[in-house]
Enzyme design. Structure first.
Site, PDB file in Angstrom:
ATOM      1  N   ASP A  16       0.858  -1.184   0.000  1.00 35.06           N
ATOM      2  CA  ASP A  16       0.000   0.000   0.000  1.00 35.06           C
ATOM      3  C   ASP A  16       0.889   1.227   0.000  1.00 35.06           C
ATOM      4  O   ASP A  16       2.024   1.179   0.464  1.00 35.06           O
ATOM      5  CB  ASP A  16      -0.908   0.005   1.237  1.00 35.06           C
ATOM      6  N   ASP A  42       4.028   2.262  -4.127  1.00 31.29           N
ATOM      7  CA  ASP A  42       3.227   3.230  -4.874  1.00 31.29           C
ATOM      8  C   ASP A  42       2.889   2.605  -6.219  1.00 31.29           C
ATOM      9  O   ASP A  42       3.766   2.437  -7.078  1.00 31.29           O
ATOM     10  CB  ASP A  42       4.026   4.520  -5.062  1.00 31.29           C
ATOM     11  N   TYR A 134     -13.351   5.842 -14.152  1.00 36.93           N
ATOM     12  CA  TYR A 134     -13.506   4.633 -13.337  1.00 36.93           C
ATOM     13  C   TYR A 134     -14.114   3.496 -14.151  1.00 36.93           C
ATOM     14  O   TYR A 134     -13.618   2.362 -14.130  1.00 36.93           O
ATOM     15  CB  TYR A 134     -14.365   4.934 -12.111  1.00 36.93           C
ATOM     16  N   LYS A 138     -12.355  -0.131 -15.112  1.00 42.08           N
ATOM     17  CA  LYS A 138     -12.894  -1.438 -14.721  1.00 42.08           C
ATOM     18  C   LYS A 138     -13.317  -2.267 -15.930  1.00 42.08           C
ATOM     19  O   LYS A 138     -13.174  -3.498 -15.923  1.00 42.08           O
ATOM     20  CB  LYS A 138     -14.064  -1.245 -13.748  1.00 42.08           C
TER      21      LYS A 138
END
Length: 227
Positions: A16, A42, A134, A138
């Site tokens: 993370d 990152d 977004y 996806k």
């Protein structure tokens, strides 16, 4: 997800960008006797993704499960979506899974086993207003996953995408969910059984599928209650 995998005996490497929170979570698992390693990463930086996978392989000489869970979103109209918004969302939601999958593929192919789980969304199979980047990320993740599933299945590697299937309380949903949706959101722990189950799959089981995590978790819970 890390807690669920650790509870099943997995050696967990958590990655993370928020290093202090990541280390706190991994330390909490270690304090419970689990094997958990924090690798601050990152996902916007390809070199750090390579270093993450290299670290795992150097330590363990194998990778059994890759779970791409990270995701970001900005709710903006098309004309308000900046190039920076677009690149950030596509880089984290799509490019990073491409790079992690590419990095673990040679290892999994060599061991002729493995499971890749890419967290998707309803936005990967249908469009939503104000989610230009977004949705694109996806939908791209769905295409990426369908393709690599076919590339890797002959090596014994299962590849699936997974949508939560129910409102879940995450850092991203805290930013986007309405007050009404917040009333019914669930702890992400409730969908971890699906993650554990998919981690155990081969191409002869659940493979090359868009999986509803809530539905699968409820199904698995029902099976446990009847045995």
């Amino acid at each position: 997800m890390a807690r669920a995998y650790a509870a099943e005996g997995a050696i967990v490497y958590g990655a993370d960008v928020v290093a202090d929170e990541l280390e706190a979570e991994m330390k909490a698992l270690r304090d419970q006797g689990f094997w958990a390693v924090a690798v601050p990463t990152d996902l916007m930086k390809p070199d750090e993704i390579t270093a993450l996978v290299d670290r795992v392989v150097a330590d363990q000489e194998r990778v059994d499960v890759l779970a791409n869970v990270a995701g970001v979103i900005e709710l903006k109209h098309l004309e308000e979506t900046t190039l920076e918004d677009w690149e950030t969302i596509l880089n984290i939601n799509l490019r990073a899974p491409f790079l992690t999958c590419k990095a673990v593929a040679p290892v999994m192919k060599r061991q002729r086993s493995g499971s890749i789980i890419n967290v998707s969304s309803r936005a990967g199979v249908m469009g939503f207003a104000d989610e230009v980047a977004y949705c694109a990320s996806k939908w791209g993740l769905e295409g990426l996953s369908r393709s690599i599933a076919l590339d890797l299945e002959r090596f014994g590697i299962a590849v699936n995408t997974l949508t939560p299937g129910t409102p879940t309380q995450t850092a991203m949903s805290e930013k986007t969910y309405s007050e009404e949706t917040r009333k019914i959101w669930r702890d992400p722990a409730e969908i971890t059984p699906a993650f554990v189950h998919l981690a155990l799959q081969t191409p002869q089981g659940i493979h090359n599928r868009y999986v509803n995590a809530w539905a699968l978790s409820q199904q698995l819970k029902g099976l446990e209650e009847t045995t």
